[in-house]
Design a protein around this motif. Structure first.
Motif, PDB file in Angstrom:
ATOM      1  N   PRO A  36      19.380  12.664  46.415  1.00  0.00           N
ATOM      2  CA  PRO A  36      18.178  13.493  46.463  1.00  0.00           C
ATOM      3  C   PRO A  36      17.763  13.763  47.897  1.00  0.00           C
ATOM      4  CG  PRO A  36      17.887  11.676  44.921  1.00  0.00           C
ATOM      5  CD  PRO A  36      19.187  11.445  45.645  1.00  0.00           C
ATOM      6  N   LYS A  37      17.186  14.942  48.098  1.00  0.00           N
ATOM      7  CA  LYS A  37      16.777  15.365  49.445  1.00  0.00           C
ATOM      8  C   LYS A  37      15.822  14.363  50.082  1.00  0.00           C
ATOM      9  CE  LYS A  37      13.941  18.863  49.792  1.00  0.00           C
ATOM     10  NZ  LYS A  37      13.344  20.203  49.905  1.00  0.00           N
ATOM     11  N   GLU A  38      14.904  13.854  49.299  1.00  0.00           N
ATOM     12  CA  GLU A  38      13.917  12.934  49.853  1.00  0.00           C
ATOM     13  C   GLU A  38      14.573  11.650  50.350  1.00  0.00           C
ATOM     14  OE1 GLU A  38      13.701  14.088  46.609  1.00  0.00           O
ATOM     15  OE2 GLU A  38      12.424  15.767  47.098  1.00  0.00           O
ATOM     16  N   ALA A  39      15.555  11.168  49.604  1.00  0.00           N
ATOM     17  CA  ALA A  39      16.195   9.915  49.979  1.00  0.00           C
ATOM     18  C   ALA A  39      17.033  10.074  51.239  1.00  0.00           C
ATOM     19  CB  ALA A  39      17.064   9.413  48.828  1.00  0.00           C
ATOM     20  N   ALA A  40      17.648  11.236  51.418  1.00  0.00           N
ATOM     21  CA  ALA A  40      18.527  11.434  52.560  1.00  0.00           C
ATOM     22  C   ALA A  40      17.767  11.891  53.796  1.00  0.00           C
ATOM     23  CB  ALA A  40      19.607  12.454  52.216  1.00  0.00           C
ATOM     24  N   GLY A  41      16.522  12.365  53.638  1.00  0.00           N
ATOM     25  CA  GLY A  41      15.747  12.842  54.772  1.00  0.00           C
ATOM     26  C   GLY A  41      16.277  14.143  55.344  1.00  0.00           C
ATOM     27  N   GLU A  42      16.888  14.962  54.506  1.00  0.00           N
ATOM     28  CA  GLU A  42      17.461  16.224  54.964  1.00  0.00           C
ATOM     29  C   GLU A  42      16.408  17.311  55.027  1.00  0.00           C
ATOM     30  OE1 GLU A  42      20.679  17.177  52.403  1.00  0.00           O
ATOM     31  OE2 GLU A  42      21.772  15.359  52.867  1.00  0.00           O
ATOM     32  N   SER A  43      16.683  18.347  55.825  1.00  0.00           N
ATOM     33  CA  SER A  43      15.791  19.493  55.888  1.00  0.00           C
ATOM     34  C   SER A  43      16.638  20.758  55.958  1.00  0.00           C
ATOM     35  CB  SER A  43      14.871  19.399  57.098  1.00  0.00           C
ATOM     36  OG  SER A  43      15.642  19.470  58.283  1.00  0.00           O
ATOM     37  N   VAL A  44      16.017  21.871  55.638  1.00  0.00           N
ATOM     38  CA  VAL A  44      16.694  23.159  55.661  1.00  0.00           C
ATOM     39  C   VAL A  44      15.991  24.044  56.667  1.00  0.00           C
ATOM     40  CG1 VAL A  44      17.249  25.209  54.297  1.00  0.00           C
ATOM     41  CG2 VAL A  44      17.373  22.952  53.249  1.00  0.00           C
ATOM     42  N   THR A  45      16.771  24.742  57.492  1.00  0.00           N
ATOM     43  CA  THR A  45      16.216  25.676  58.457  1.00  0.00           C
ATOM     44  C   THR A  45      16.759  27.061  58.147  1.00  0.00           C
ATOM     45  OG1 THR A  45      16.204  23.945  60.131  1.00  0.00           O
ATOM     46  CG2 THR A  45      15.995  26.207  60.909  1.00  0.00           C
ATOM     47  N   LEU A  46      15.856  28.034  57.969  1.00  0.00           N
ATOM     48  CA  LEU A  46      16.263  29.400  57.683  1.00  0.00           C
ATOM     49  C   LEU A  46      16.431  30.180  58.973  1.00  0.00           C
ATOM     50  CD1 LEU A  46      13.862  30.231  54.719  1.00  0.00           C
ATOM     51  CD2 LEU A  46      16.242  29.514  54.599  1.00  0.00           C
ATOM     52  N   THR A  47      17.436  31.052  58.996  1.00  0.00           N
ATOM     53  CA  THR A  47      17.616  31.921  60.149  1.00  0.00           C
ATOM     54  C   THR A  47      16.562  33.017  60.111  1.00  0.00           C
ATOM     55  OG1 THR A  47      19.103  33.404  58.973  1.00  0.00           O
ATOM     56  CG2 THR A  47      20.116  31.520  60.130  1.00  0.00           C
ATOM     57  N   ASP A  48      16.419  33.731  61.209  1.00  0.00           N
ATOM     58  CA  ASP A  48      15.460  34.838  61.249  1.00  0.00           C
ATOM     59  C   ASP A  48      15.816  35.902  60.217  1.00  0.00           C
ATOM     60  OD1 ASP A  48      13.967  33.660  63.231  1.00  0.00           O
ATOM     61  OD2 ASP A  48      15.041  34.669  64.867  1.00  0.00           O
ATOM     62  N   THR A  49      17.107  36.146  60.035  1.00  0.00           N
ATOM     63  CA  THR A  49      17.547  37.137  59.052  1.00  0.00           C
ATOM     64  C   THR A  49      17.143  36.708  57.651  1.00  0.00           C
ATOM     65  OG1 THR A  49      19.433  37.690  60.451  1.00  0.00           O
ATOM     66  CG2 THR A  49      19.552  38.376  58.153  1.00  0.00           C
ATOM     67  N   ALA A  50      17.333  35.441  57.322  1.00  0.00           N
ATOM     68  CA  ALA A  50      16.962  34.935  56.000  1.00  0.00           C
ATOM     69  C   ALA A  50      15.462  35.046  55.784  1.00  0.00           C
ATOM     70  CB  ALA A  50      17.422  33.494  55.834  1.00  0.00           C
ATOM     71  N   LYS A  51      14.688  34.765  56.817  1.00  0.00           N
ATOM     72  CA  LYS A  51      13.227  34.879  56.704  1.00  0.00           C
ATOM     73  C   LYS A  51      12.815  36.330  56.465  1.00  0.00           C
ATOM     74  CE  LYS A  51      12.312  30.898  59.661  1.00  0.00           C
ATOM     75  NZ  LYS A  51      11.837  30.455  60.969  1.00  0.00           N
ATOM     76  N   THR A  52      13.463  37.254  57.177  1.00  0.00           N
ATOM     77  CA  THR A  52      13.159  38.677  57.001  1.00  0.00           C
ATOM     78  C   THR A  52      13.499  39.132  55.594  1.00  0.00           C
ATOM     79  OG1 THR A  52      13.575  39.092  59.344  1.00  0.00           O
ATOM     80  CG2 THR A  52      13.637  40.999  57.869  1.00  0.00           C
ATOM     81  N   LEU A  53      14.678  38.760  55.118  1.00  0.00           N
ATOM     82  CA  LEU A  53      15.086  39.141  53.763  1.00  0.00           C
ATOM     83  C   LEU A  53      14.148  38.557  52.720  1.00  0.00           C
ATOM     84  CD1 LEU A  53      18.964  38.797  54.015  1.00  0.00           C
ATOM     85  CD2 LEU A  53      17.643  40.903  53.825  1.00  0.00           C
ATOM     86  N   SER A  54      13.730  37.338  52.929  1.00  0.00           N
ATOM     87  CA  SER A  54      12.817  36.697  51.987  1.00  0.00           C
ATOM     88  C   SER A  54      11.478  37.416  51.944  1.00  0.00           C
ATOM     89  CB  SER A  54      12.613  35.236  52.367  1.00  0.00           C
ATOM     90  OG  SER A  54      11.717  34.614  51.491  1.00  0.00           O
ATOM     91  N   SER A  55      10.967  37.806  53.101  1.00  0.00           N
ATOM     92  CA  SER A  55       9.674  38.502  53.128  1.00  0.00           C
ATOM     93  C   SER A  55       9.794  39.891  52.518  1.00  0.00           C
ATOM     94  CB  SER A  55       9.138  38.585  54.551  1.00  0.00           C
ATOM     95  OG  SER A  55       9.958  39.415  55.346  1.00  0.00           O
ATOM     96  N   LEU A  56      10.928  40.562  52.738  1.00  0.00           N
ATOM     97  CA  LEU A  56      11.136  41.884  52.144  1.00  0.00           C
ATOM     98  C   LEU A  56      11.238  41.790  50.634  1.00  0.00           C
ATOM     99  CD1 LEU A  56      13.664  43.461  54.658  1.00  0.00           C
ATOM    100  CD2 LEU A  56      11.241  44.012  54.371  1.00  0.00           C
ATOM    101  N   ARG A  57      11.902  40.765  50.150  1.00  0.00           N
ATOM    102  CA  ARG A  57      12.038  40.583  48.704  1.00  0.00           C
ATOM    103  C   ARG A  57      10.676  40.382  48.058  1.00  0.00           C
ATOM    104  NH1 ARG A  57      14.628  35.410  46.491  1.00  0.00           N
ATOM    105  NH2 ARG A  57      13.064  35.232  44.915  1.00  0.00           N
ATOM    106  N   GLY A  58       9.809  39.651  48.706  1.00  0.00           N
ATOM    107  CA  GLY A  58       8.469  39.436  48.181  1.00  0.00           C
ATOM    108  C   GLY A  58       7.682  40.730  48.101  1.00  0.00           C
ATOM    109  N   GLY A  59       7.843  41.604  49.101  1.00  0.00           N
ATOM    110  CA  GLY A  59       7.153  42.882  49.103  1.00  0.00           C
ATOM    111  C   GLY A  59       7.692  43.843  48.066  1.00  0.00           C
ATOM    112  N   ALA A  60       8.966  43.728  47.729  1.00  0.00           N
ATOM    113  CA  ALA A  60       9.576  44.628  46.754  1.00  0.00           C
ATOM    114  C   ALA A  60       9.002  44.406  45.369  1.00  0.00           C
ATOM    115  CB  ALA A  60      11.091  44.434  46.739  1.00  0.00           C
ATOM    116  N   GLN A  61       8.522  43.219  45.102  1.00  0.00           N
ATOM    117  CA  GLN A  61       7.948  42.935  43.791  1.00  0.00           C
ATOM    118  C   GLN A  61       6.621  43.653  43.607  1.00  0.00           C
ATOM    119  OE1 GLN A  61       7.785  38.701  43.874  1.00  0.00           O
ATOM    120  NE2 GLN A  61       9.953  38.451  43.417  1.00  0.00           N
ATOM    121  N   ASP A  62       5.996  44.048  44.688  1.00  0.00           N
ATOM    122  CA  ASP A  62       4.701  44.714  44.629  1.00  0.00           C
ATOM    123  C   ASP A  62       4.817  46.215  44.841  1.00  0.00           C
ATOM    124  OD1 ASP A  62       3.639  42.162  44.373  1.00  0.00           O
ATOM    125  OD2 ASP A  62       3.371  41.937  46.519  1.00  0.00           O
TER     126      ASP A  62
END
Length: 101
Positions: A36-62
């Protein structure tokens, strides 16, 4: 009576199928344990491109919908008045896909 099984038969009654690994077997060199993520102490870092795509996807729903225009088109289809301009549709698709530009 002597019963002979065909060569290559992988039926087993005492465990997993032939070639399979029993439960609890040691990991191969190319395998990593899943924890499990909590047990291993892992984290995820998104690239700028991934952040942009994620924000665009959220706007497309509206996306705004012209409910009046949708009702007009539905009515035209139901009444048999809705025609499709094949040339205009083909041009729009080609323009969208960037073909011949």
């Amino acid at each position: 009576m002597d019963i002979k099984l065909p060569i290559g038969n992988n039926l087993r009654t005492d465990g997993p199928a032939a070639g399979g690994k029993p439960r609890g077997s040691p990991l191969q060199a190319d395998q990593t344990p899943v924890t499990p993520k909590e047990a291993a102490g892992e984290s995820v870092t998104l690239t700028d491109t991934a952040k942009t795509l994620s924000s665009l996807r959220g706007g497309a729903q509206d996306a705004p919908i012209d409910k009046t225009r949708v009702a007009e088109i539905k009515s035209a289809i139901a009444e048999g008045r809705y025609t499709i301009d094949n040339q205009r549709l083909a041009k729009s698709i080609l323009d969208f896909e960037g073909v011949f530009t």
